[in-house]
Motif scaffolding. Structure first.
Motif, short mmCIF file in Angstrom:
data_model
loop_
_atom_site.label_atom_id
_atom_site.label_comp_id
_atom_site.label_asym_id
_atom_site.label_seq_id
_atom_site.Cartn_x
_atom_site.Cartn_y
_atom_site.Cartn_z
N PRO A 1 0.88 38.06 -51.13
CA PRO A 1 0.84 36.93 -50.21
C PRO A 1 0.54 37.31 -48.77
CG PRO A 1 3.10 37.42 -50.84
CD PRO A 1 2.22 38.26 -51.71
N SER A 2 1.17 38.40 -48.30
CA SER A 2 0.97 38.81 -46.91
C SER A 2 1.46 40.24 -46.73
CB SER A 2 1.72 37.89 -45.93
OG SER A 2 3.12 38.04 -46.07
N LEU A 3 0.98 40.88 -45.67
CA LEU A 3 1.40 42.24 -45.38
C LEU A 3 2.88 42.31 -45.05
CD1 LEU A 3 0.88 45.23 -44.79
CD2 LEU A 3 0.18 44.57 -42.48
N GLY A 4 3.36 41.38 -44.23
CA GLY A 4 4.76 41.39 -43.82
C GLY A 4 5.70 41.29 -45.01
N ALA A 5 5.34 40.45 -45.99
CA ALA A 5 6.19 40.28 -47.17
C ALA A 5 6.28 41.58 -47.96
CB ALA A 5 5.63 39.17 -48.05
N VAL A 6 5.16 42.28 -48.10
CA VAL A 6 5.15 43.54 -48.84
C VAL A 6 5.96 44.61 -48.11
CG1 VAL A 6 3.69 45.41 -49.70
CG2 VAL A 6 2.93 43.04 -49.91
N LEU A 7 5.74 44.74 -46.80
CA LEU A 7 6.45 45.75 -46.03
C LEU A 7 7.96 45.52 -46.05
CD1 LEU A 7 4.18 46.16 -42.86
CD2 LEU A 7 4.25 47.59 -44.90
N LEU B 1 9.81 43.86 -48.29
CA LEU B 1 10.41 44.07 -49.60
C LEU B 1 10.48 45.55 -49.95
CD1 LEU B 1 11.55 42.98 -52.23
CD2 LEU B 1 9.20 42.75 -53.09
N VAL B 2 9.38 46.28 -49.74
CA VAL B 2 9.37 47.71 -50.06
C VAL B 2 10.38 48.46 -49.21
CG1 VAL B 2 7.97 49.81 -50.03
CG2 VAL B 2 6.98 47.66 -50.83
N GLY B 3 10.40 48.17 -47.91
CA GLY B 3 11.32 48.86 -47.01
C GLY B 3 12.78 48.62 -47.34
N CYS B 4 13.13 47.34 -47.59
CA CYS B 4 14.53 47.00 -47.84
C CYS B 4 14.98 47.42 -49.23
CB CYS B 4 14.75 45.50 -47.64
SG CYS B 4 14.67 44.95 -45.93
N SER C 1 13.34 41.82 -41.78
CA SER C 1 12.25 42.42 -41.00
C SER C 1 12.49 43.90 -40.74
CB SER C 1 12.09 41.67 -39.67
OG SER C 1 11.70 40.34 -39.89
N LEU C 2 13.75 44.34 -40.86
CA LEU C 2 14.02 45.76 -40.72
C LEU C 2 13.31 46.58 -41.79
CD1 LEU C 2 17.83 45.83 -39.84
CD2 LEU C 2 15.93 46.44 -38.34
N GLY C 3 12.94 45.92 -42.88
CA GLY C 3 12.22 46.62 -43.92
C GLY C 3 10.91 47.20 -43.42
N THR C 4 10.24 46.48 -42.52
CA THR C 4 9.00 46.99 -41.95
C THR C 4 9.26 48.24 -41.13
OG1 THR C 4 8.05 44.77 -41.87
CG2 THR C 4 7.05 46.43 -40.44
N PHE C 5 10.33 48.22 -40.34
CA PHE C 5 10.68 49.38 -39.53
C PHE C 5 11.03 50.58 -40.42
CE2 PHE C 5 13.75 52.02 -37.25
CZ PHE C 5 13.09 52.23 -36.04
N ILE C 6 11.83 50.33 -41.46
CA ILE C 6 12.22 51.40 -42.37
C ILE C 6 11.00 51.97 -43.08
CG2 ILE C 6 13.52 51.90 -44.48
CD1 ILE C 6 15.54 49.76 -43.52
N PHE C 7 10.10 51.09 -43.50
CA PHE C 7 8.88 51.53 -44.18
C PHE C 7 8.07 52.48 -43.31
CE2 PHE C 7 4.37 51.07 -45.05
CZ PHE C 7 4.31 51.26 -46.42
N THR C 8 8.08 52.25 -42.01
CA THR C 8 7.29 53.07 -41.10
C THR C 8 7.81 54.49 -41.01
OG1 THR C 8 6.79 51.10 -39.77
CG2 THR C 8 6.41 53.24 -38.73
N VAL D 1 21.84 46.94 -45.13
CA VAL D 1 20.50 46.45 -44.80
C VAL D 1 19.66 46.29 -46.07
CG1 VAL D 1 18.33 47.04 -43.64
CG2 VAL D 1 20.51 47.39 -42.47
N GLY D 2 19.80 47.24 -47.00
CA GLY D 2 19.03 47.17 -48.23
C GLY D 2 19.37 45.94 -49.06
N LEU D 3 20.66 45.67 -49.26
CA LEU D 3 21.07 44.54 -50.09
C LEU D 3 20.69 43.20 -49.47
CD1 LEU D 3 24.61 45.74 -51.27
CD2 LEU D 3 22.54 45.52 -52.66
N ILE D 4 21.06 43.01 -48.20
CA ILE D 4 20.78 41.73 -47.55
C ILE D 4 19.28 41.54 -47.35
CG2 ILE D 4 21.18 40.35 -45.48
CD1 ILE D 4 23.85 41.73 -45.15
N GLY D 5 18.61 42.60 -46.89
CA GLY D 5 17.17 42.50 -46.64
C GLY D 5 16.37 42.23 -47.90
N THR D 6 16.75 42.86 -49.02
CA THR D 6 16.04 42.63 -50.28
C THR D 6 16.18 41.19 -50.73
OG1 THR D 6 16.37 44.94 -50.96
CG2 THR D 6 15.85 43.34 -52.68
N TYR D 7 17.38 40.64 -50.61
CA TYR D 7 17.61 39.24 -51.00
C TYR D 7 16.70 38.30 -50.23
CZ TYR D 7 19.79 34.63 -51.06
OH TYR D 7 20.00 33.28 -51.14
N PHE D 8 16.69 38.43 -48.90
CA PHE D 8 15.89 37.52 -48.09
C PHE D 8 14.39 37.78 -48.26
CE2 PHE D 8 19.92 36.99 -45.75
CZ PHE D 8 19.94 35.60 -45.69
N SER D 9 14.00 39.03 -48.49
CA SER D 9 12.59 39.33 -48.69
C SER D 9 12.06 38.66 -49.96
CB SER D 9 12.38 40.85 -48.77
OG SER D 9 12.74 41.48 -47.56
#
Length: 387
Positions: free
Chosen positions: A324-330, A332-335, A144-151, A370-378
């Protein structure tokens, strides 16, 4: 970034610090992050514009009309609004609309603040303890930090924005004022909206925050304001995508001057350095057998300009429709790419140019983890959503 690079582009900085590998990494990460931003912006429009406008006009008992088909509305908006804006050659014509975007953000903040204090219909969530609200680390926090980073990641637009400034204002002093105030205002508004929405719904808060509120006309207005901001913002990352294509395609013919990179200083004693534009003039760029499809070193001739723009626009529109959803895109892109653009690369460049610093190490390690772990879970969550 502008200061440590002495005004040369992000790609040239990658070349100077890590050679061809650095150039390729910067090029790819900027391209993928910018392209992901395009998809995210259009997903926001898809999820909110048609439904908000339909409810605002027809209320709760809306007939089954054109606005009920959000995919069709999104395609038409993309075709008649986003494509013409994307065909612009630079962001200068959009600068006059920036104030409108800021006012729209301010209006959204004012509305969520009003809903928090007025609490109509007792929408605020009351359960949960102080620990659960502010200190508990819940599952999904890393991706979920990906959304914050994307912002907040904006490094991929730094040099394009800098180049859009008037030549007489294109210096470090003016850039620091413009960028600092822009980031400050955007940060206050974004954090303000996030804080008031979170303290309204606590653990139930999600990326699509307006879906948490009841279907009220005032929420429809908020959705439309956000869509308006997304429509105006959409061309900016597309300009970056197009710029990356030009940089990659034209590297054989353009050789920017990237002689010694010396970080700029902003002491009062260095007035001449501050007032001198950071970017090199066009005559400092060597050219050799310039092809007909390339104008200077930054623009394509009109047919190729249209072709590349339509290609990015078309693929983005298709992916936004099937996302699929906004959260999923944010997430993945952020992480996957935002952490590289905003943390890993600046930290690595700082190590090379300025030597070891605690700050550079911190952003490099945190961004990488954050990038490695977040990308995997995203990616894992997106696969599960499709299943």
């Amino acid at each position: 970034l502008i200061q440590i690079s002495n005004g040369i582009s992000f790609e040239e900085l990658g070349t100077k610090t890590y050679g061809r590998a650095g150039w390729v990494i910067v090029l790819l990460t900027k391209l993928f992050y910018s392209f992901g931003s395009l998809v995210a912006y259009l997903v926001i429009v898809k999820d909110t514009f048609a439904s908000a406008l339909e409810h605002l006009i027809y209320g709760d008992h809306s007939p089954d009309r054109f606005l009920g088909n959000q995919d069709k509305v999104t395609v038409l908006l993309s075709l008649f609004v986003l494509l013409p804006l994307s065909l612009l050659r630079d962001m200068t014509p959009l600068s006059s609309l920036s104030l409108i975007s800021v006012l729209s953000m301010g209006a959204v903040l004012a509305i969520v603040m009003y809903l928090f204090f007025a609490n109509p219909g007792d929408i605020r969530v009351h359960e949960g303890s102080l620990y659960e609200h502010w200190f508990e680390v819940r599952l999904g926090v890393v991706e979920s930090l990906g959304t914050f980073i994307f912002t907040f990641v904006s490094q991929h637009m730094a040099h394009l924005t800098y180049n859009s400034m008037k030549p007489q204002l294109r210096n470090l002093r003016t850039w620091k004022v413009v960028s600092s105030w822009s980031i400050f205002i955007s940060g206050i508004v974004a954090l303000g909206i996030g804080a008031f929405v979170y303290t309204t719904f606590w653990q139930k808060t999600e990326s699509d925050m307006f879906a948490l509120y009841p279907a009220w006309p005032i929420i429809d207005v908020c959705k439309l304001l956000v869509c308006f901001m997304m429509l105006l913002t959409f061309p900016l990352p597309l300009f970056t995508c197009r710029e990356m294509v030009i940089v990659a395609a034209a590297t054989k013919w353009t050789r920017p001057n990237i002689a010694e990179v010396t970080p700029l200083v902003d002491d009062d004693d260095e007035e001449e350095n501050l007032e001198h534009p950071l970017m090199e003039d066009e005559e400092n760029v060597e050219t050799e057998l310039m092809p007909s499809w390339l104008i200077g070193d930054t623009q394509l001739s009109w047919p190729y300009h249209v072709l590349v723009t339509v290609l990015f626009w078309g693929v983005t529109t298709v992916l936004a429709i099937v996302a699929p959803s906004l959260g999923a895109v944010l997430d993945l892109v952020g992480c996957a790419t935002g952490t590289v653009v905003g943390f890993v690369l600046p930290g690595a460049f700082s190590f090379k140019l300025k030597g070891y610093t605690h700050e550079a190490l911190l952003i490099l390690v945190v961004g990488g983890v954050v990038g490695l772990i977040g990308t995997y879970f995203s990616i894992k969550n997106i696969i599960e959503d499709y299943k």
